[in-house]
Design a protein around this motif. Structure first.
Motif, PDB file in Angstrom:
ATOM      1  N   THR A 166      43.467  56.901  45.137  1.00  0.00           N
ATOM      2  CA  THR A 166      43.984  56.982  43.768  1.00  0.00           C
ATOM      3  C   THR A 166      45.389  56.403  43.685  1.00  0.00           C
ATOM      4  O   THR A 166      45.736  55.674  42.752  1.00  0.00           O
ATOM      5  CB  THR A 166      43.992  58.443  43.286  1.00  0.00           C
ATOM      6  N   GLN A 167      46.216  56.747  44.680  1.00  0.00           N
ATOM      7  CA  GLN A 167      47.583  56.232  44.700  1.00  0.00           C
ATOM      8  C   GLN A 167      47.605  54.711  44.859  1.00  0.00           C
ATOM      9  O   GLN A 167      48.438  54.017  44.270  1.00  0.00           O
ATOM     10  CB  GLN A 167      48.372  56.896  45.833  1.00  0.00           C
ATOM     11  N   GLN A 168      46.671  54.182  45.667  1.00  0.00           N
ATOM     12  CA  GLN A 168      46.592  52.739  45.841  1.00  0.00           C
ATOM     13  C   GLN A 168      46.226  52.043  44.536  1.00  0.00           C
ATOM     14  O   GLN A 168      46.795  51.006  44.185  1.00  0.00           O
ATOM     15  CB  GLN A 168      45.563  52.404  46.923  1.00  0.00           C
ATOM     16  N   ILE A 169      45.264  52.638  43.812  1.00  0.00           N
ATOM     17  CA  ILE A 169      44.849  52.051  42.539  1.00  0.00           C
ATOM     18  C   ILE A 169      45.993  52.119  41.526  1.00  0.00           C
ATOM     19  O   ILE A 169      46.254  51.159  40.791  1.00  0.00           O
ATOM     20  CB  ILE A 169      43.602  52.768  41.993  1.00  0.00           C
TER      21      ILE A 169
ATOM     22  N   ALA B  19      49.222  52.241  42.182  1.00  0.00           N
ATOM     23  CA  ALA B  19      50.245  51.274  42.577  1.00  0.00           C
ATOM     24  C   ALA B  19      49.834  49.855  42.198  1.00  0.00           C
ATOM     25  O   ALA B  19      50.657  49.048  41.756  1.00  0.00           O
ATOM     26  CB  ALA B  19      50.499  51.366  44.078  1.00  0.00           C
ATOM     27  N   TRP B  20      48.529  49.564  42.344  1.00  0.00           N
ATOM     28  CA  TRP B  20      48.035  48.235  41.984  1.00  0.00           C
ATOM     29  C   TRP B  20      48.138  48.003  40.480  1.00  0.00           C
ATOM     30  O   TRP B  20      48.535  46.929  40.029  1.00  0.00           O
ATOM     31  CB  TRP B  20      46.586  48.093  42.451  1.00  0.00           C
ATOM     32  N   LEU B  21      47.808  49.025  39.683  1.00  0.00           N
ATOM     33  CA  LEU B  21      47.906  48.898  38.236  1.00  0.00           C
ATOM     34  C   LEU B  21      49.343  48.706  37.782  1.00  0.00           C
ATOM     35  O   LEU B  21      49.610  48.006  36.793  1.00  0.00           O
ATOM     36  CB  LEU B  21      47.304  50.139  37.560  1.00  0.00           C
ATOM     37  N   HIS B  22      50.285  49.305  38.514  1.00  0.00           N
ATOM     38  CA  HIS B  22      51.694  49.171  38.153  1.00  0.00           C
ATOM     39  C   HIS B  22      52.174  47.741  38.316  1.00  0.00           C
ATOM     40  O   HIS B  22      53.176  47.338  37.710  1.00  0.00           O
ATOM     41  CB  HIS B  22      52.554  50.104  39.003  1.00  0.00           C
ATOM     42  N   THR B  23      51.485  46.951  39.158  1.00  0.00           N
ATOM     43  CA  THR B  23      51.899  45.558  39.343  1.00  0.00           C
ATOM     44  C   THR B  23      51.668  44.733  38.087  1.00  0.00           C
ATOM     45  O   THR B  23      52.238  43.643  37.942  1.00  0.00           O
ATOM     46  CB  THR B  23      51.138  44.903  40.515  1.00  0.00           C
ATOM     47  N   PHE B  24      50.843  45.235  37.153  1.00  0.00           N
ATOM     48  CA  PHE B  24      50.594  44.525  35.904  1.00  0.00           C
ATOM     49  C   PHE B  24      51.663  44.842  34.853  1.00  0.00           C
ATOM     50  O   PHE B  24      51.716  44.181  33.817  1.00  0.00           O
ATOM     51  CB  PHE B  24      49.217  44.892  35.347  1.00  0.00           C
TER      52      PHE B  24
END
Length: 380
Positions: free
Chosen positions: A4-7, A9-14
Motif C-alpha cells: 500500500t505504501q509503495q502504491i 508513494a508511486w501515486l505521489h509522483t504524479f
C-alpha cells in the motif's frame, strides 16, 4: 515498505512539484512569450504568407515557453533552438522526399531528428513538433522544397532575437554561459582556490552527471551554482550567527593619501600588518595599500612618471599607489560571506563599513580565530 505504501508513494509522483518562482516571473515570461510569438508570426506572414506562419506557430509557441519561462535550462539555449530547427527541417525534407507525406514518414523523421539533435547537442523538444509540421506541411510550404528552411529560420531567428533582448532587459541572464574553467590560485600557481580543494569540485560534478547518464534540463553552470549555494546555506546554518561585527578588529591603523610610502611601510612593519586602509579628511575609505604595493619595483608616483627601487619611496604618496575601489562588507555580513573574500580572493584586510564610515577591519587571522571558537563550541 508495504504494498500500500509503495502504491501511495508511486501515486505521489504524479502530484505537481513545488514551484520556487514568483508570480511576477510568471507575468514577465508570459508577456515576453506572447510578444515574441506575435512578432515572429507577423514577420513570417509579411515575408512569406499567413498560412505558412500559422503552420509554424505551434513549435514557435512551444519554443517561446522554454525561452522565456525556463531560459536557464539546457534545452532553451540559443544553439538548441537554432540547431534543432535546422535538423528538424532538413531531416523532415529528406524523409518526405524518400517516403512521402505519411504518418510512418512522420514517425521515422521524428526518431531520426531526436538522434541527430542529441549528436549535435541541440536537443530542443519543439524541434520534434517542427519535424511533424514539415512532414504534414501545407502545399505552399511543401512546394518550396529546400527553401522551406527560410520561413523556419526567419521564425526561429526572430523568436531567439526577442528572447535575447527581452530576457536581458528584464534582468534575466540569457544565454547561460558555458562552464568556466576552474578558478585558479591568486598566487598564479596550479593550485585550485582554497574552497575548491575541499567538498564538491568540478570533477565530482562531471562524474556525477556522467554516472546519471540521463537528460538533465539545466545547464552545468547553473547546476554547480545551485550546489554551491546549497553548501553555503548549509554552512551558514551549522555555523550559527557569526557576524562581521563580532569578528572585526575595532582599533584600526590607517593612513591618509598624503602619507609617504616610506611612512606607510614603517607603519606596516611596526604594527605587523599586511595592508593599510587609506582614509580621506572626512574619514571615508578611499583605498588600501598592501606590502606588495610598497615593495614592487615598478611603482608609479603619477600616471606618466615611473619610479624604481626603495630609495625613492619618500617621493611617493600612498594616494598615488593605493588600490581603489576597496572590497568591503557591512557589520552584519555573515562569516560564510567573509570566507571566500579572505581565502579565494586572497584579501588580507577586509574593511567593515557602516553608514559610510569604516568601523573596523577583518583580517585572515581574525576569521581563523572566529572559526576556531565556533569549532570548539560544537565539540563542547
Amino acid at each position: 515498505m508495504s504494498r500500500t505504501q509503495q502504491i501511495t508513494a508511486w501515486l505521489h509522483t504524479f502530484a505537481p512539484a513545488p514551484t520556487h518562482t514568483r508570480p511576477t516571473e510568471w507575468l514577465r515570461a508570459a508577456v515576453g512569450a506572447g510578444t515574441a510569438v506575435l512578432l515572429s508570426g507577423w514577420l513570417c506572414s509579411v515575408m512569406f504568407d499567413p498560412q505558412t506562419a500559422r503552420h509554424l506557430v505551434g513549435p514557435i509557441g512551444a519554443s517561446a515557453v522554454l525561452l522565456f519561462a525556463v531560459s536557464s535550462g539546457a534545452l532553451a539555449q540559443p544553439w538548441s533552438i537554432i540547431g534543432s530547427y535546422l535538423v528538424a527541417t532538413l531531416v523532415a525534407l529528406c524523409i518526405t522526399h524518400l517516403f512521402g507525406y505519411t504518418l510512418l514518414s512522420a514517425s521515422v523523421a521524428l526518431s531520426l531528428s531526436l538522434i541527430v539533435m542529441c549528436m549535435a547537442r541541440c536537443l530542443h523538444p519543439p524541434g520534434g513538433a517542427l519535424t511533424l509540421c514539415v512532414v504534414f506541411a501545407n502545399p505552399k510550404l511543401t512546394a518550396m522544397g529546400a527553401q522551406a528552411l527560410l520561413p523556419v529560420v526567419v521564425s526561429g531567428g526572430t523568436l531567439l532575437a526577442c528572447a535575447l533582448i527581452y530576457n536581458n532587459l528584464t534582468r534575466v541572464r540569457y544565454p547561460r554561459h558555458h562552464a568556466a574553467t576552474p578558478a585558479t590560485s591568486v598566487h598564479h600557481t596550479n593550485d585550485l582556490t582554497p574552497q575548491s580543494r575541499v567538498g564538491i569540485n568540478s570533477e565530482d560534478l562531471d562524474q556525477a552527471l556522467e554516472e546519471l547518464g540521463e537528460f538533465v534540463d539545466v545547464t552545468r553552470d547553473d547546476l554547480e551554482a545551485i550546489i554551491r549555494s546549497t553548501e553555503k546555506h548549509a554552512l551558514r546554518r551549522s555555523m550559527g550567527d557569526i557576524r562581521a561585527a563580532q569578528v572585526m578588529s575595532r582599533d584600526v591603523i590607517w593612513a591618509q593619501p598624503q602619507t609617504t610610502a616610506q611612512e606607510g611601510l614603517r607603519m606596516l612593519l611596526l604594527y605587523h600588518l599586511k595592508a593599510l586602509p587609506i582614509l580621506d579628511e572626512k574619514q571615508q575609505l578611499i583605498g588600501i595599500v598592501s606590502m606588495v604595493d610598497l615593495v614592487e619595483p615598478s611603482l608609479h608616483s603619477t600616471k606618466t612618471h615611473r619610479w624604481a627601487g626603495l630609495r625613492k619611496r619618500n617621493a611617493v604618496l600612498l594616494g598615488d599607489i593605493m588600490s581603489s575601489p576597496v572590497s568591503c562588507v557591512n557589520s552584519q555580513a555573515h562569516a560564510v560571506e567573509l570566507i571566500p573574500l579572505l581565502s579565494d580572493r586572497g584579501l588580507h584586510c577586509l574593511p567593515v563599513i557602516e553608514q559610510g564610515k569604516m568601523i573596523g577591519v577583518i583580517t585572515q587571522t581574525d576569521l581563523i580565530a572566529a572559526l576556531h571558537r565556533d569549532l570548539l563550541s560544537h565539540l563542547n
